[in-house]
Design an enzyme around this catalytic site. Sequence first.
Site, PDB file in Angstrom:
ATOM      1  N   GLN A  17     -16.550 -27.447 -70.870  1.00  0.00           N
ATOM      2  CA  GLN A  17     -16.205 -26.092 -70.680  1.00  0.00           C
ATOM      3  C   GLN A  17     -15.567 -26.090 -69.175  1.00  0.00           C
ATOM      4  O   GLN A  17     -15.634 -27.031 -68.288  1.00  0.00           O
ATOM      5  CB  GLN A  17     -17.294 -25.253 -70.618  1.00  0.00           C
ATOM      6  CG  GLN A  17     -18.591 -25.781 -69.804  1.00  0.00           C
ATOM      7  CD  GLN A  17     -19.752 -25.116 -70.528  1.00  0.00           C
ATOM      8  OE1 GLN A  17     -20.019 -24.479 -71.382  1.00  0.00           O
ATOM      9  NE2 GLN A  17     -20.879 -25.894 -70.226  1.00  0.00           N
TER      10      GLN A  17
ATOM     11  N   HIS B 253     -33.378 -13.570 -66.018  1.00  0.00           N
ATOM     12  CA  HIS B 253     -34.271 -14.715 -66.081  1.00  0.00           C
ATOM     13  C   HIS B 253     -35.565 -14.189 -66.114  1.00  0.00           C
ATOM     14  O   HIS B 253     -36.623 -14.936 -66.891  1.00  0.00           O
ATOM     15  CB  HIS B 253     -34.013 -15.628 -64.794  1.00  0.00           C
ATOM     16  CG  HIS B 253     -32.700 -16.249 -64.801  1.00  0.00           C
ATOM     17  ND1 HIS B 253     -31.951 -16.366 -63.650  1.00  0.00           N
ATOM     18  CD2 HIS B 253     -32.168 -16.846 -65.664  1.00  0.00           C
ATOM     19  CE1 HIS B 253     -30.864 -17.126 -64.071  1.00  0.00           C
ATOM     20  NE2 HIS B 253     -30.781 -17.499 -65.380  1.00  0.00           N
TER      21      HIS B 253
ATOM     22  N   ASP C  51     -28.371 -23.407 -64.918  1.00  0.00           N
ATOM     23  CA  ASP C  51     -28.413 -22.938 -63.692  1.00  0.00           C
ATOM     24  C   ASP C  51     -29.894 -22.820 -62.996  1.00  0.00           C
ATOM     25  O   ASP C  51     -29.892 -22.715 -61.686  1.00  0.00           O
ATOM     26  CB  ASP C  51     -27.977 -21.531 -63.599  1.00  0.00           C
ATOM     27  CG  ASP C  51     -28.604 -20.478 -64.303  1.00  0.00           C
ATOM     28  OD1 ASP C  51     -29.950 -20.529 -64.505  1.00  0.00           O
ATOM     29  OD2 ASP C  51     -27.940 -19.698 -64.917  1.00  0.00           O
TER      30      ASP C  51
ATOM     31  N   GLU D 205     -30.199 -29.686 -71.273  1.00  0.00           N
ATOM     32  CA  GLU D 205     -29.116 -28.834 -70.982  1.00  0.00           C
ATOM     33  C   GLU D 205     -27.790 -30.104 -71.214  1.00  0.00           C
ATOM     34  O   GLU D 205     -28.062 -31.217 -71.041  1.00  0.00           O
ATOM     35  CB  GLU D 205     -28.913 -28.732 -69.347  1.00  0.00           C
ATOM     36  CG  GLU D 205     -27.625 -28.467 -69.075  1.00  0.00           C
ATOM     37  CD  GLU D 205     -26.943 -27.350 -69.329  1.00  0.00           C
ATOM     38  OE1 GLU D 205     -25.809 -27.438 -69.796  1.00  0.00           O
ATOM     39  OE2 GLU D 205     -27.534 -26.246 -69.561  1.00  0.00           O
TER      40      GLU D 205
ATOM     41  N   ASP E 187     -28.017 -32.848 -76.220  1.00  0.00           N
ATOM     42  CA  ASP E 187     -27.390 -31.998 -77.073  1.00  0.00           C
ATOM     43  C   ASP E 187     -28.819 -31.010 -77.574  1.00  0.00           C
ATOM     44  O   ASP E 187     -29.444 -31.903 -78.172  1.00  0.00           O
ATOM     45  CB  ASP E 187     -26.658 -32.530 -78.366  1.00  0.00           C
ATOM     46  CG  ASP E 187     -26.203 -31.548 -79.294  1.00  0.00           C
ATOM     47  OD1 ASP E 187     -26.767 -30.397 -79.422  1.00  0.00           O
ATOM     48  OD2 ASP E 187     -25.220 -31.959 -80.150  1.00  0.00           O
ATOM     49  N   GLY E 188     -28.892 -29.900 -77.219  1.00  0.00           N
ATOM     50  CA  GLY E 188     -30.084 -29.044 -77.763  1.00  0.00           C
ATOM     51  C   GLY E 188     -30.226 -29.046 -79.133  1.00  0.00           C
ATOM     52  O   GLY E 188     -31.515 -28.899 -79.641  1.00  0.00           O
TER      53      GLY E 188
ATOM     54  N   ASP F 111     -31.461 -20.203 -73.663  1.00  0.00           N
ATOM     55  CA  ASP F 111     -30.436 -19.711 -72.610  1.00  0.00           C
ATOM     56  C   ASP F 111     -29.222 -20.213 -72.674  1.00  0.00           C
ATOM     57  O   ASP F 111     -28.661 -21.000 -71.978  1.00  0.00           O
ATOM     58  CB  ASP F 111     -31.115 -20.245 -71.338  1.00  0.00           C
ATOM     59  CG  ASP F 111     -30.244 -19.288 -70.284  1.00  0.00           C
ATOM     60  OD1 ASP F 111     -29.579 -18.545 -70.341  1.00  0.00           O
ATOM     61  OD2 ASP F 111     -30.470 -19.820 -69.080  1.00  0.00           O
TER      62      ASP F 111
ATOM     63  N   ASP G 215     -22.639 -17.527 -75.120  1.00  0.00           N
ATOM     64  CA  ASP G 215     -22.158 -16.838 -76.399  1.00  0.00           C
ATOM     65  C   ASP G 215     -21.806 -17.679 -77.717  1.00  0.00           C
ATOM     66  O   ASP G 215     -21.336 -19.023 -76.964  1.00  0.00           O
ATOM     67  CB  ASP G 215     -21.416 -15.518 -75.798  1.00  0.00           C
ATOM     68  CG  ASP G 215     -21.651 -14.555 -75.114  1.00  0.00           C
ATOM     69  OD1 ASP G 215     -22.655 -13.888 -75.882  1.00  0.00           O
ATOM     70  OD2 ASP G 215     -21.121 -14.261 -74.160  1.00  0.00           O
TER      71      ASP G 215
ATOM     72  N   PRO H 272     -19.080 -24.727 -77.160  1.00  0.00           N
ATOM     73  CA  PRO H 272     -20.272 -25.600 -77.208  1.00  0.00           C
ATOM     74  C   PRO H 272     -21.670 -24.926 -77.663  1.00  0.00           C
ATOM     75  O   PRO H 272     -22.431 -25.172 -77.976  1.00  0.00           O
ATOM     76  CB  PRO H 272     -20.382 -26.303 -75.928  1.00  0.00           C
ATOM     77  CG  PRO H 272     -19.783 -25.309 -74.944  1.00  0.00           C
ATOM     78  CD  PRO H 272     -18.587 -24.738 -75.624  1.00  0.00           C
TER      79      PRO H 272
END
Length: 285
Positions: free
Chosen positions: A31, A62, A86, A105, A137-138, A155, A158, A162
Amino acid sequence: MTRWVSESLYEGCHQSFRADKILYEEKTEHQELIIFENDYMGRMMTLDGIVQTTDRDEFMYHEMISHVPIFAHGDAKNVLIIGGGDGGVLREVLRHKNIQCTIVEIDASVIDMSKEFFPNHSKGAFEHPNCNLVIGDGLKFVKETKDRFDVIIVDSTDPIGPGQVLFTADFYQDCSNILSDKGILVTQNGVPFYQADEVTNTYIRMSPYFDYMSFYVVAVPTYVGGFMTLAWASHNPDAHKRDVIDIRKDYEAEGFKTKYYTPEIHVASFALPPYITELMQGRDE
């Protein structure tokens, strides 16, 4: 020459932030990442032109995506975060005593840049002894892991790029399979005033795999359009009904302070306005 970073997430409108100083800009493997300073919002991060987080209002999102499911569960020991590079969700989760947290992540660059430019988001959480960081990869992780989790927090960005695979029925089914008996799944679900389809699609795709599925809300100024919805699904159909008195006992026992979350807001956040509940009756794409 003044540079403005514009977000055109919704058809027919956009918002812009003055980039008083560009701190980092790179197109990663996954990205396009821009980190910049704005005099009012502080440091900001955009991914593929969409605002992800800011110094000024990050605590609202959060705190609500983290503390609501953990306090609703009442006895969470093992938490999984998908995304969240983050570090803000990880920071809030690890404020709870006796929680082991795995965070998955996909983009290591997001973590590296966040630790460098948004140190107050994670506040050292990635180095916490109860943090298990997985770069991967989640989608694949939830399908293949043998672990079970009391709470899963997604988390994600949109449902474009990915992040799109994290809004599918198959993903929700895999999450259901790795939750404990009274486990809770919470996912980022957009601003329904503009992103109406996200509520409809998530409700239809997620509902078959849980005993109870709905949404709760949080107001985050950066995510323009009024309430943001967080999808809620659980194998415990009464988890969202936990009494405010019981929640407050646990909240006070933890001993930390919050800037948005309170037990009273926790309970009230499940009261949805009709324009949101009506979207739950729509059609899948």
